[in-house]
Design a protein around this motif. Sequence first.
Motif, mmCIF file in Angstrom:
data_model
loop_
_atom_site.group_PDB
_atom_site.id
_atom_site.type_symbol
_atom_site.label_atom_id
_atom_site.label_comp_id
_atom_site.label_asym_id
_atom_site.label_seq_id
_atom_site.Cartn_x
_atom_site.Cartn_y
_atom_site.Cartn_z
ATOM 1 N N ILE A 159 8.250 -27.634 -27.982
ATOM 2 C CA ILE A 159 9.416 -26.795 -27.708
ATOM 3 C C ILE A 159 10.665 -27.647 -27.868
ATOM 4 O O ILE A 159 10.837 -28.638 -27.149
ATOM 5 N N HIS A 160 11.521 -27.302 -28.799
ATOM 6 C CA HIS A 160 12.819 -27.952 -28.977
ATOM 7 C C HIS A 160 13.882 -27.042 -28.373
ATOM 8 O O HIS A 160 13.871 -25.816 -28.626
ATOM 9 N N LEU A 161 14.792 -27.612 -27.623
ATOM 10 C CA LEU A 161 15.809 -26.767 -26.983
ATOM 11 C C LEU A 161 17.115 -27.517 -26.837
ATOM 12 O O LEU A 161 17.163 -28.747 -26.818
ATOM 13 N N ASP B 23 11.196 -35.013 -33.981
ATOM 14 C CA ASP B 23 12.354 -34.420 -33.303
ATOM 15 C C ASP B 23 13.592 -34.384 -34.187
ATOM 16 O O ASP B 23 14.339 -33.406 -34.179
ATOM 17 N N ALA B 24 13.842 -35.467 -34.927
ATOM 18 C CA ALA B 24 15.084 -35.569 -35.703
ATOM 19 C C ALA B 24 15.252 -34.429 -36.705
ATOM 20 O O ALA B 24 16.347 -33.852 -36.800
ATOM 21 N N PRO B 25 14.232 -34.044 -37.478
ATOM 22 C CA PRO B 25 14.439 -32.941 -38.434
ATOM 23 C C PRO B 25 14.692 -31.590 -37.773
ATOM 24 O O PRO B 25 15.148 -30.667 -38.450
ATOM 25 N N GLN B 26 14.405 -31.462 -36.476
ATOM 26 C CA GLN B 26 14.557 -30.169 -35.808
ATOM 27 C C GLN B 26 15.882 -30.028 -35.064
ATOM 28 O O GLN B 26 16.138 -28.980 -34.470
ATOM 29 N N ASP C 92 18.494 -38.428 -27.349
ATOM 30 C CA ASP C 92 17.917 -39.762 -27.289
ATOM 31 C C ASP C 92 17.782 -40.346 -28.696
ATOM 32 O O ASP C 92 18.239 -39.766 -29.686
ATOM 33 N N LYS C 93 17.118 -41.496 -28.809
ATOM 34 C CA LYS C 93 17.015 -42.206 -30.077
ATOM 35 C C LYS C 93 16.256 -41.412 -31.135
ATOM 36 O O LYS C 93 16.421 -41.664 -32.335
ATOM 37 N N ALA C 94 15.406 -40.479 -30.698
ATOM 38 C CA ALA C 94 14.609 -39.729 -31.666
ATOM 39 C C ALA C 94 15.482 -38.880 -32.588
ATOM 40 O O ALA C 94 15.034 -38.507 -33.672
ATOM 41 N N TYR C 95 16.720 -38.567 -32.178
ATOM 42 C CA TYR C 95 17.597 -37.712 -32.978
ATOM 43 C C TYR C 95 18.589 -38.511 -33.808
ATOM 44 O O TYR C 95 19.489 -37.932 -34.421
ATOM 45 N N SER C 96 18.438 -39.826 -33.838
ATOM 46 C CA SER C 96 19.350 -40.661 -34.599
ATOM 47 C C SER C 96 18.909 -40.711 -36.060
ATOM 48 O O SER C 96 17.820 -41.203 -36.383
ATOM 49 N N SER C 97 19.723 -40.160 -36.931
ATOM 50 C CA SER C 97 19.481 -40.222 -38.374
ATOM 51 C C SER C 97 20.807 -39.985 -39.086
ATOM 52 O O SER C 97 21.734 -39.363 -38.536
ATOM 53 N N ILE D 155 24.469 -40.376 -29.229
ATOM 54 C CA ILE D 155 23.076 -40.598 -29.608
ATOM 55 C C ILE D 155 22.912 -42.099 -29.852
ATOM 56 O O ILE D 155 23.571 -42.658 -30.733
ATOM 57 N N PRO D 156 22.076 -42.773 -29.088
ATOM 58 C CA PRO D 156 21.903 -44.221 -29.308
ATOM 59 C C PRO D 156 21.264 -44.506 -30.660
ATOM 60 O O PRO D 156 20.477 -43.721 -31.177
ATOM 61 N N GLU D 157 21.626 -45.666 -31.203
ATOM 62 C CA GLU D 157 21.113 -46.079 -32.505
ATOM 63 C C GLU D 157 19.937 -47.032 -32.315
ATOM 64 O O GLU D 157 20.071 -48.061 -31.646
ATOM 65 N N PRO D 158 18.752 -46.726 -32.864
ATOM 66 C CA PRO D 158 17.612 -47.646 -32.722
ATOM 67 C C PRO D 158 17.894 -48.999 -33.361
ATOM 68 O O PRO D 158 18.751 -49.143 -34.237
#
Length: 295
Positions: free
Chosen positions: A148-150, A170-173, A201-206, A222-225
Motif C-alpha cells: 500500500i503506497h499512500l 517505492d521510488a517508481p510509485q 525516506d531514502k527509498a524515494y530518492s531518485s 528526501i535524504p540522499e543515499p
Amino acid sequence: MGRGDLSDAEWARLEPRLPKNVGRGGRWKCHRKVINGIFFRQRTGIPWRDLPARFGKWKTLHDRHRRWSADGTWDRILRAVQAEAEADADGRTDWTIVGIDSTTCRAHQHAAGAGQHPPRIPGRHKRPAQHRPDEALGRSRGGLTTKIHLAGDGGCRPLAIHITPGHWGDAPQMIPVLERVRVPRPGGGRPRTRPDRISGDKAYSSRRNRHYLRRRQIKHTIPEPKNQRANRLRRGSQGGRPTGFDKVVYKRRNEVERTVGALKQSRAIATRYDKRAYVFHGTVTLAAIRLWLRR
C-alpha cells in the motif's frame, strides 16, 4: 450502537454522500446497518459468511462493498469527506508537509487464485475498470504480499492510496501516488493537487522524482543515499548541486507512519483477504474514510 459502529455524528456526515438508490430493481437496504457490517468485517477480518446476523444477510454486505469498490463510489465518498474537512476551519487539511510512505501486507491464501477475467457486477454490463492482471500480488520470501503506497497530510489522514504487488519498489510509485491527490476546493473550481512540501525516506530518492517535484514547484525533504551522493560527487559539475535536506522538517515524517499504523489497525488491511485488487483497494479506501470521519 455496537462497538465500532458509526456514531450519530459520523453518520450525519456520511449519509449525504451515499448513493440514493439502485437505479432499477428496487431500493437499497438500510445503508447504515450495511456499512456498519462492512466496517465490522474490515475491523475483525472475519469471513463474510460469519458476519453477525444483526447486520442482515452477508451477501448483501459483500455485494454492496464489491459494487462500490468497482464503480468508484468509495473513492468519490473519500473525496467528498476530504472536501468537507478542507472547508472546516477546525479540521482543515494540513498541506504544509505531506508525507509519502508504503507498507507491505501479507496476503492470506484465500486472496490467491483469482481467475483471469473479473466477474461481472450484478446489474452492470461492463466489467470493473480497476481489474489488473497481477491482482496486486507479489511473491517474496514470506509468500504473497501486497504493498500500500499512500500520501498523508499533517493531520495523519490519507490523501491518496495506491495498491501494487509487494515486491515493487517505492521510488517508481511516488509519482502515481501524488497524481492521485485530488482534494476538491470548498468554493468550487479545480481540485487541489499540489502540497507545499513532500517528505519521504531514502527509498524515494531518485533523479526522476526530484525532477518531477521541481517541475511542479513542490519543495521536498528526501535524504540522499550514500551511493547516490558518491555518484554525484564523482561526476563533478555534471552531477548537479547537492540536494537540500532539513532535519527539523524530516522529524515530521512520523505523521505518515502513524497514518499507516492507523490503517493497519484494521485486520482486513494488515492481512489481505480480498482476491481482487479493486476490492482490496475499496477496503483500504473505506478505512481512510473512517479516519477522516473521526478526525
